[in-house]
Design a protein around this motif. Sequence first.
Motif, PDB file in Angstrom:
ATOM      1  N   PRO A  96       0.817  -1.224   0.000  1.00 29.05           N
ATOM      2  CA  PRO A  96       0.000   0.000   0.000  1.00 29.05           C
ATOM      3  C   PRO A  96       0.848   1.270   0.000  1.00 29.05           C
ATOM      4  O   PRO A  96       0.460   2.278  -0.589  1.00 29.05           O
TER       5      PRO A  96
ATOM      6  N   ASN B 213      -8.492   3.190  -4.814  1.00 25.70           N
ATOM      7  CA  ASN B 213      -9.104   1.865  -4.649  1.00 25.70           C
ATOM      8  C   ASN B 213      -8.055   0.766  -4.606  1.00 25.70           C
ATOM      9  O   ASN B 213      -8.232  -0.252  -3.918  1.00 25.70           O
TER      10      ASN B 213
ATOM     11  N   ASP C 299      -6.671  -0.266  -1.146  1.00 24.51           N
ATOM     12  CA  ASP C 299      -7.480  -1.187  -0.347  1.00 24.51           C
ATOM     13  C   ASP C 299      -7.345  -2.636  -0.798  1.00 24.51           C
ATOM     14  O   ASP C 299      -7.705  -3.548  -0.040  1.00 24.51           O
ATOM     15  N   HIS C 300      -6.831  -2.859  -2.025  1.00 22.32           N
ATOM     16  CA  HIS C 300      -6.660  -4.230  -2.514  1.00 22.32           C
ATOM     17  C   HIS C 300      -5.256  -4.774  -2.281  1.00 22.32           C
ATOM     18  O   HIS C 300      -4.966  -5.918  -2.667  1.00 22.32           O
TER      19      HIS C 300
ATOM     20  N   TRP D 172      -3.502  -4.508   0.856  1.00 22.77           N
ATOM     21  CA  TRP D 172      -3.116  -4.674   2.259  1.00 22.77           C
ATOM     22  C   TRP D 172      -2.533  -6.056   2.539  1.00 22.77           C
ATOM     23  O   TRP D 172      -1.628  -6.200   3.358  1.00 22.77           O
TER      24      TRP D 172
ATOM     25  N   LYS E   8      -3.525  -5.167   9.494  1.00 24.86           N
ATOM     26  CA  LYS E   8      -4.452  -5.978   8.710  1.00 24.86           C
ATOM     27  C   LYS E   8      -3.857  -7.333   8.339  1.00 24.86           C
ATOM     28  O   LYS E   8      -4.591  -8.291   8.107  1.00 24.86           O
TER      29      LYS E   8
ATOM     30  N   ASN F 191     -10.124   2.353   7.177  1.00 25.87           N
ATOM     31  CA  ASN F 191      -9.308   2.838   6.076  1.00 25.87           C
ATOM     32  C   ASN F 191      -8.376   3.933   6.599  1.00 25.87           C
ATOM     33  O   ASN F 191      -8.317   4.202   7.802  1.00 25.87           O
TER      34      ASN F 191
END
Length: 636
Positions: free
Chosen positions: A302, A378, A381-382, A384, A472, A498
Amino acid sequence: MTEPAVLDPQLCNRITRFLHTGNEVPKYYPGCWSSHKYFEADKLTALNEALEGGVDNVEVVNIILKAGKDGWYTRFETIAFALAKCLLVGSCAVKEATYKAAAEICNTPEQMMLFNKFTRLLKTGNGRGWCKSVKEWYTSKEPMELAREMTRVRARHGRSHKTLLRKSHVKIPENDYARDAVVKYAIFGLKRAKTALGERPETKEIFEYITQVEDMRHCEDPVAAAALATANQFTLDHVPGHLLTSQNVWDAVLPQFTLEEMLYHIQRIHNMGFLTNESTTTAILVSLLSNQDIIKKSKVTPLAVYIALCNYKKKSKPMKHEKAKVAAEKELRRRTRQIYDSKTGLWEWTTTRRHPKEIKHWGIDLPPNQTVVGALNNLIDHTWLLTPATNARYLITMDMRHHMFKGRHFCKNFVVPKKGKKTATKTAPSSGGGGDADAEKKSKKHLLAECFYNNNVTPGHAAIILALQILKREKQVKLAVFTEEGVQVVTIERNFSNIEEAEFVLRKANLGRVQMDAPIQWAIKTKQKFDVFINMVDRTTRYMELDQAARGGRGPGGRYGPPPPLGKDIADHCPVRALETYRDTVGVKDAKLIVLNLASHRVATTDGTHEGVLDIIGIDEHVPKVMDAFVLGQFK
């Protein structure tokens, strides 16, 4: 022959640190790699000490081989340089092992040519061992794979396939006609290779592919070149220089990009003016950034996506003074052919006729495409969970005060006022030309705090993203913030939070001044077991905010210092000695400490004699990998 000696553990630590961080001391500098003079013969002195006197210490080569195979290094330059240094200072047995290791590690043409670059710079010679290692690279691959690699990368780092093949006197076996065709093409060209071996049926597929590559190289029509690239799945390396500004060609090669390559080239594509709202390039790029198959194949973090996003929003990567000076000169030349629109706030070209040198910067003044910005948001968030978990227990403590986010002039509580300085502001005379050039006003104030090396990223957001990734991904993680009393543990939902939500919760806590040993002292007091302590601050020199009595055990500038005198009643706040006490008291013998000094390079948590302590200066896309390698014990 000299008997092999046992490698000293301290030398082993110094070598593994260099392989993973580019530094023999426990510090990781993101910006040090950009200098072409960084790798010189006086680097990696641990190898000189390990191999002095002609010692046949092959264990050194095994360490380099293991680091290369494990893949936890951040850049291949350290591996290639260490191998070349072994050839320079090692004995015959060490040199033989080094060439065997190079054949195992150097898989791609870039890696092989980088290794040969260092052998040339260090003047290790082109003897039989070198010739044998080069020959093994060209004979170990399948002929079709070899043709694809050699046509994709013709030369790198001042070395080319033609030079290496001629210097190493590679001889191909008589019946291996397909491989011989590839080698003859690299040395003599397609015409002579076809004349010599064109009638052999084994070479038909090879020559058909090479013919397509040659057609691509000499093609002048962008549409035809795009069709060739699509049919043969060519990468950007296959595209000749005169087609690199063609939008059709970029549309054709984009699907072959990895996710890392897409993030690297976004700004380049934008600068050419291809990322407009209606362009096909934007549609292709956004679809690829949201493609789950491409995302799952990569190991993008990220933080890497966030750095690319911040750079794209600022319309430029951070530049050193020399490059920034050249960019400013190019901007002045552009302004002579542009006019400033005060309504839109954009510079518009006054001519439609493009100079060849202006084509790759035709869209540099356009604002970032919001569709691409949304796709990058976006993508964070994919990513992590793309990197594997370390299964360690973490305590992550952050400084979340205003100076982690805002520029210095917004943080008046933390700035010492200068006496005798007039508050009245003076208007500086304009340094640029007249007319429309004066319409655009640029503020020199730093509105946001800046990370060292990546000054488009704020230290606060970099710390939050690193903490959220670990939270996470791992099962046992505690997040905390520095307070006046020490630390305060903060609860954040692992699955639903987030970046914005985490920032709100962390900045709402009871924040205070930073005492670097506070997280470890809290863990000793509560007897909680952690394998890794991570402290994230903007600069460790903020210890000057503390009272005089609260600086015990810290050296000048917050660096490592001796313990306070026994006679004085001053507490020792050295984080390294606190870590040693924690290991003995709580029983976690391999507990580690990572200090991220995000906005300054003046840091020295340890003097280099302690294991399990790592300083990270600034931020870049490799920092999460360095942290994971350190936690897993790849280096100490």
